[in-house]
Design a protein around this motif. Sequence first.
Motif, short mmCIF file in Angstrom:
data_model
loop_
_atom_site.label_atom_id
_atom_site.label_comp_id
_atom_site.label_asym_id
_atom_site.label_seq_id
_atom_site.Cartn_x
_atom_site.Cartn_y
_atom_site.Cartn_z
N ALA A 1 -0.99 -14.94 10.61
CA ALA A 1 -1.61 -14.36 9.54
C ALA A 1 -2.85 -13.22 9.52
CB ALA A 1 -1.50 -15.18 8.35
N GLY A 2 -2.72 -12.61 8.62
CA GLY A 2 -4.24 -11.58 8.83
C GLY A 2 -5.21 -12.86 7.84
N THR A 3 -6.50 -11.90 7.88
CA THR A 3 -7.69 -12.50 6.98
C THR A 3 -7.23 -11.97 5.43
OG1 THR A 3 -9.01 -10.40 7.47
CG2 THR A 3 -9.00 -11.95 9.09
N THR A 4 -8.43 -12.75 4.86
CA THR A 4 -8.43 -12.26 3.31
C THR A 4 -9.95 -11.84 3.18
OG1 THR A 4 -9.01 -14.66 3.00
CG2 THR A 4 -6.49 -13.89 2.74
N ALA A 5 -10.34 -10.91 3.71
CA ALA A 5 -11.78 -10.62 3.70
C ALA A 5 -12.08 -9.15 3.28
CB ALA A 5 -12.59 -10.63 5.03
N LYS A 6 -10.90 -8.48 2.94
CA LYS A 6 -11.18 -6.94 2.66
C LYS A 6 -10.08 -6.53 1.58
CE LYS A 6 -10.32 -5.82 6.78
NZ LYS A 6 -9.99 -5.12 8.17
N PRO A 7 -10.76 -6.13 0.36
CA PRO A 7 -9.92 -5.46 -0.87
C PRO A 7 -8.84 -4.25 -0.02
CG PRO A 7 -11.90 -4.35 -1.11
CD PRO A 7 -12.12 -5.78 -0.05
N GLY A 8 -7.68 -4.45 -0.72
CA GLY A 8 -6.75 -3.44 -0.51
C GLY A 8 -7.06 -2.26 -1.16
N VAL A 9 -6.11 -1.08 -0.79
CA VAL A 9 -6.29 0.03 -1.64
C VAL A 9 -4.90 -0.06 -2.48
CG1 VAL A 9 -5.98 2.66 -1.65
CG2 VAL A 9 -7.45 1.46 0.10
N LEU A 10 -5.11 -0.22 -3.92
CA LEU A 10 -4.20 -0.39 -4.74
C LEU A 10 -3.64 1.09 -5.52
CD1 LEU A 10 -5.36 -3.72 -6.35
CD2 LEU A 10 -3.59 -3.50 -4.48
N GLY A 11 -2.33 1.28 -5.85
CA GLY A 11 -1.84 2.19 -6.58
C GLY A 11 -1.98 3.79 -6.04
N ALA A 12 -2.27 3.72 -4.70
CA ALA A 12 -2.38 5.23 -3.97
C ALA A 12 -0.91 5.36 -3.41
CB ALA A 12 -3.48 4.98 -2.98
N THR A 13 -0.88 6.76 -2.90
CA THR A 13 0.34 6.89 -2.14
C THR A 13 0.04 6.35 -0.70
OG1 THR A 13 0.59 9.00 -3.44
CG2 THR A 13 1.62 8.96 -1.05
N VAL A 14 1.08 5.80 -0.22
CA VAL A 14 0.97 5.01 0.92
C VAL A 14 2.03 5.53 2.05
CG1 VAL A 14 -0.04 2.87 -0.11
CG2 VAL A 14 2.46 3.22 0.09
N SER A 15 2.12 5.01 3.14
CA SER A 15 3.15 5.34 4.27
C SER A 15 3.84 4.22 4.46
CB SER A 15 2.27 5.88 5.55
OG SER A 15 3.44 6.06 6.45
N CYS A 16 4.92 4.06 4.37
CA CYS A 16 5.65 2.80 4.54
C CYS A 16 7.05 3.21 5.31
CB CYS A 16 6.16 1.96 3.27
SG CYS A 16 7.02 0.54 3.53
N GLY A 17 7.28 2.68 6.55
CA GLY A 17 8.53 3.34 7.27
C GLY A 17 8.70 4.59 7.66
N ASN B 1 19.27 -11.43 1.06
CA ASN B 1 20.06 -10.16 0.00
C ASN B 1 19.22 -8.99 0.41
OD1 ASN B 1 20.97 -8.61 -2.09
ND2 ASN B 1 19.74 -9.69 -3.54
N PRO B 2 20.07 -7.99 0.88
CA PRO B 2 19.32 -6.89 1.13
C PRO B 2 19.32 -5.59 0.04
CG PRO B 2 21.42 -6.66 1.92
CD PRO B 2 21.31 -7.99 1.44
N VAL B 3 19.87 -5.97 -0.92
CA VAL B 3 20.03 -5.03 -2.06
C VAL B 3 18.86 -5.05 -3.07
CG1 VAL B 3 21.60 -4.01 -3.85
CG2 VAL B 3 22.49 -5.08 -1.83
N LEU B 4 18.21 -3.90 -3.04
CA LEU B 4 17.15 -3.87 -4.38
C LEU B 4 17.22 -2.29 -4.70
CD1 LEU B 4 14.49 -1.96 -3.00
CD2 LEU B 4 14.42 -4.11 -1.51
N CYS B 5 16.49 -2.40 -5.95
CA CYS B 5 16.07 -1.01 -6.60
C CYS B 5 15.05 -1.40 -7.46
CB CYS B 5 17.42 -0.58 -7.17
SG CYS B 5 17.33 1.07 -8.18
N GLY B 6 14.15 -0.34 -7.60
CA GLY B 6 13.08 -0.50 -8.67
C GLY B 6 11.96 0.31 -8.17
N PRO B 7 11.06 0.53 -9.16
CA PRO B 7 9.82 1.27 -9.04
C PRO B 7 8.75 0.80 -8.22
CG PRO B 7 9.74 0.29 -10.96
CD PRO B 7 10.99 -0.12 -10.56
N ALA B 8 8.08 1.53 -7.23
CA ALA B 8 7.08 1.06 -6.33
C ALA B 8 5.87 0.77 -6.91
CB ALA B 8 6.81 2.05 -5.29
N VAL B 9 5.24 -0.44 -6.38
CA VAL B 9 3.85 -0.67 -6.50
C VAL B 9 3.31 -0.87 -5.29
CG1 VAL B 9 2.29 -2.90 -7.11
CG2 VAL B 9 4.09 -2.23 -8.92
N THR B 10 2.48 -0.09 -5.01
CA THR B 10 1.89 0.28 -3.59
C THR B 10 0.32 -0.37 -3.38
OG1 THR B 10 0.93 2.37 -4.23
CG2 THR B 10 3.06 2.36 -3.54
N VAL B 11 0.23 -0.75 -2.06
CA VAL B 11 -0.87 -1.29 -1.51
C VAL B 11 -1.23 -0.91 -0.07
CG1 VAL B 11 -0.14 -3.69 -1.17
CG2 VAL B 11 -2.42 -3.44 -1.24
#
Length: 290
Positions: A197-213, A109-119
């Motif tokens: 897959a990647g590792t699970t050793a570092k916390p991500g940056v949550l709730g910031a402006t990110v670059s995607c695509g 399903n390619p169709v989506l709409c919603g507010p972004a939660v970023t990491v």
Amino acid sequence: MSRAWRVTLTLFAAVEFAGVLAYLWLPIAPVALTPAGVRLRLSRRGRVIPWDDLAPVSVTTRSELPGGYRRRMIDEIRRLAAEVDTTALCDVAEDVRVMSPALRCRSANPVLCGPAVTVRCRDDFFGVIQAIELAQAGDVLVVDGGGRETALAGELFARVALGKGLAGIVVDGGYRDLRFVAGCRLPIYSRHVTPKAGTTAKPGVLGATVSCGGVPVAPGDIVIADHDGIVVLDPAAAVARLTAAAQVMATEAQVAERLAAGATLADVLNTAEHADRLARGEPSRLRFTL
């Protein structure tokens, strides 16, 4: 009781009464989303306190926003988005951010709409785990993985997102477990497909402006996707942009009817006039002539 005590109690009661009146007479109006956060607008008997006189409130989770107002706004955006496509949005608004076509739908399903939660994370998906725990029903999880090939999510993330009612997942990085994902009804986009897959050793940056695509995405930005790609809208302008896009869709529906009846493009467009004006070096715009 001494006179001093009586005066003290009277003053205390007056302060309490004033607080009640202030609560009743200072309704909180709808919030305004700003780059600095959320500012509340208060009024007292018609007097408005300017936005800039109020300190910005940092928003990191949805629970900090007035739920009723936010739900109404998002519901209206979703209603309008269901009537338009990304092509119409791009036709009516120059400020629409279009993600790279390298981000492709991996699910059914390619169709989506919603507010972004970023990491934001790099070759480590622990931040994605944190973000999906914060996300709530209707949100779009937007992952800035730097465009790297490492998988930052897979089947288990899709199952959790389905269970929570998320609107979709967009990963500028790798995704895996397509044996499950390819038939999944949750919209899932990624730049790469890889088993590693990647590792699970570092916390991500949550709730910031990110670059995607290749475009910036801030928390709360409206992410819309369909068969043609992924676009991002400023939430403050989303309703106006979607309304204009709906008008374009209505016009195109009329054009489609005429073409189905045998008309040509020259019958529905000002092609001759447009060609003449361009030949004379005059400004011109190709438009429908219904």
